[in-house]
Motif scaffolding. Structure first.
Motif, PDB file in Angstrom:
ATOM      1  N   CYS A  49       0.851  -1.189   0.000  1.00  0.00           N
ATOM      2  CA  CYS A  49       0.000   0.000   0.000  1.00  0.00           C
ATOM      3  C   CYS A  49       0.885   1.236   0.000  1.00  0.00           C
ATOM      4  CB  CYS A  49      -0.925  -0.004   1.212  1.00  0.00           C
ATOM      5  SG  CYS A  49      -0.073   0.356   2.754  1.00  0.00           S
ATOM      6  N   PRO A  50       0.326   2.435  -0.204  1.00  0.00           N
ATOM      7  CA  PRO A  50       1.110   3.669  -0.132  1.00  0.00           C
ATOM      8  C   PRO A  50       1.698   3.864   1.266  1.00  0.00           C
ATOM      9  CG  PRO A  50      -0.990   4.053  -1.221  1.00  0.00           C
ATOM     10  CD  PRO A  50      -1.068   2.678  -0.657  1.00  0.00           C
ATOM     11  N   LYS A  51       2.731   4.643   1.371  1.00  0.00           N
ATOM     12  CA  LYS A  51       3.425   4.847   2.647  1.00  0.00           C
ATOM     13  C   LYS A  51       2.523   5.468   3.706  1.00  0.00           C
ATOM     14  CE  LYS A  51       8.069   5.278   0.667  1.00  0.00           C
ATOM     15  NZ  LYS A  51       9.268   6.155   0.533  1.00  0.00           N
ATOM     16  N   ASP A  52       1.556   6.273   3.286  1.00  0.00           N
ATOM     17  CA  ASP A  52       0.694   6.932   4.270  1.00  0.00           C
ATOM     18  C   ASP A  52      -0.479   6.053   4.710  1.00  0.00           C
ATOM     19  OD1 ASP A  52      -0.531   6.989   1.805  1.00  0.00           O
ATOM     20  OD2 ASP A  52      -1.451   8.957   2.113  1.00  0.00           O
ATOM     21  N   LYS A  53      -0.513   4.802   4.304  1.00  0.00           N
ATOM     22  CA  LYS A  53      -1.599   3.894   4.670  1.00  0.00           C
ATOM     23  C   LYS A  53      -1.094   2.692   5.478  1.00  0.00           C
ATOM     24  CE  LYS A  53      -4.806   6.144   2.356  1.00  0.00           C
ATOM     25  NZ  LYS A  53      -5.964   6.776   3.026  1.00  0.00           N
ATOM     26  N   GLN A  54       0.009   2.886   6.197  1.00  0.00           N
ATOM     27  CA  GLN A  54       0.604   1.777   6.929  1.00  0.00           C
ATOM     28  C   GLN A  54      -0.313   1.236   8.025  1.00  0.00           C
ATOM     29  OE1 GLN A  54       3.584   0.192   6.155  1.00  0.00           O
ATOM     30  NE2 GLN A  54       3.305   1.456   4.334  1.00  0.00           N
ATOM     31  N   GLU A  55      -1.078   2.097   8.644  1.00  0.00           N
ATOM     32  CA  GLU A  55      -1.989   1.643   9.690  1.00  0.00           C
ATOM     33  C   GLU A  55      -3.054   0.712   9.119  1.00  0.00           C
ATOM     34  OE1 GLU A  55      -5.074   3.449  13.040  1.00  0.00           O
ATOM     35  OE2 GLU A  55      -3.667   4.786  12.002  1.00  0.00           O
TER      36      GLU A  55
END
Length: 237
Positions: free
Chosen positions: A195-201
């Motif tokens: 996933c994109p880096k800002d969607k790690q959660e």
């Protein structure tokens, strides 16, 4: 005079298709059967599942394009409401041939109609039928969208498990898209998630669910193997 009228009506509605003759259109078949409501008929459906039915023609519906036959009882009743019912509904498009065996008791040669049918036929809620049809079509489309193309049974089971817990998920070719953020590629392991880096959660939550579901599938598979395994024969005399 009554006999001549009876023969005239029978001639109009009791014309069976002969072997080798081209089948009449569904419209012609429905129109002919509409004149035989209440009569005892013999009807044969088209191949490959050809079946023959014999009974009292209850109705020929031009809206749904089907006929209903009461196959119980050996003779037509004056009041079909008093006749035991064992009804079979047949699409007109499936009818290969039919034959009127005997007209309804009390027939005077006049054409049958919904207004004179016995028992009385109530109005059809066409709007409601249309709504049910649209709901069914939407359900079929949703089921088709949720069915992976060219994927394994395990992959489909994983997808279905996400759906069961109301997780937003869809197919994109053979990849699963979860929460419109996480992509799970074949063979659908934890390390196949990205996933994109800002969607790690979100990624961490998806991995946790995926790991749990894969464990459940593995346990289920092992239980099924044990249940299917032949038991050893007991030794001893």
């Amino acid at each position: 005079m009554a006999d001549s009228k009876r023969s005239s009506v029978s001639g109009k509605v009791a014309t069976p298709k002969t072997a080798g003759a081209p089948p009449a259109s569904s419209v012609d078949t429905l129109a002919a059967l509409g004149k035989a409501i209440g009569a005892r008929i013999k009807l044969t459906t088209a191949a490959p599942h050809a079946l023959t039915y014999e009974g009292t023609l209850f109705t020929a519906c031009p809206i749904l394009n089907v006929v209903a036959i009461n196959t119980r009882g050996s003779t037509p009743a004056v009041n079909t409401a008093a006749q035991p019912g064992d009804y079979t509904v047949i699409p007109v498009s499936r009818i290969q041939s039919f034959q009127v065996l005997s007209l309804a008791s009390g027939t005077d040669g006049s054409e049958s109609s919904i207004a004179t049918a016995q028992p009385a036929i109530g109005p059809v809620d066409v709007k409601r039928l249309k709504q049910r049809e649209e709901q069914r079509i939407r359900k079929f489309k949703e089921e088709e969208q949720n069915r992976g193309k060219g994927v394994t049974r395990e992959a489909q089971a994983i997808f279905d498990s996400f759906k069961r817990i109301n997780t937003p998920i869809r197919w994109h070719n053979q990849e699963m898209i979860v929460h419109e953020a996480v992509i799970i590629s074949p063979p659908y392991r934890i390390e196949d998630c990205k996933c994109p880096k800002d969607k790690q959660e979100v990624l961490n939550r998806v991995k946790k669910v995926l790991d749990g579901e894969r464990r459940k599938l593995k346990d289920k598979e092992e239980r099924e193997k044990k249940a299917a395994a032949p038991t050893g024969q007991r030794k001893g005399g």
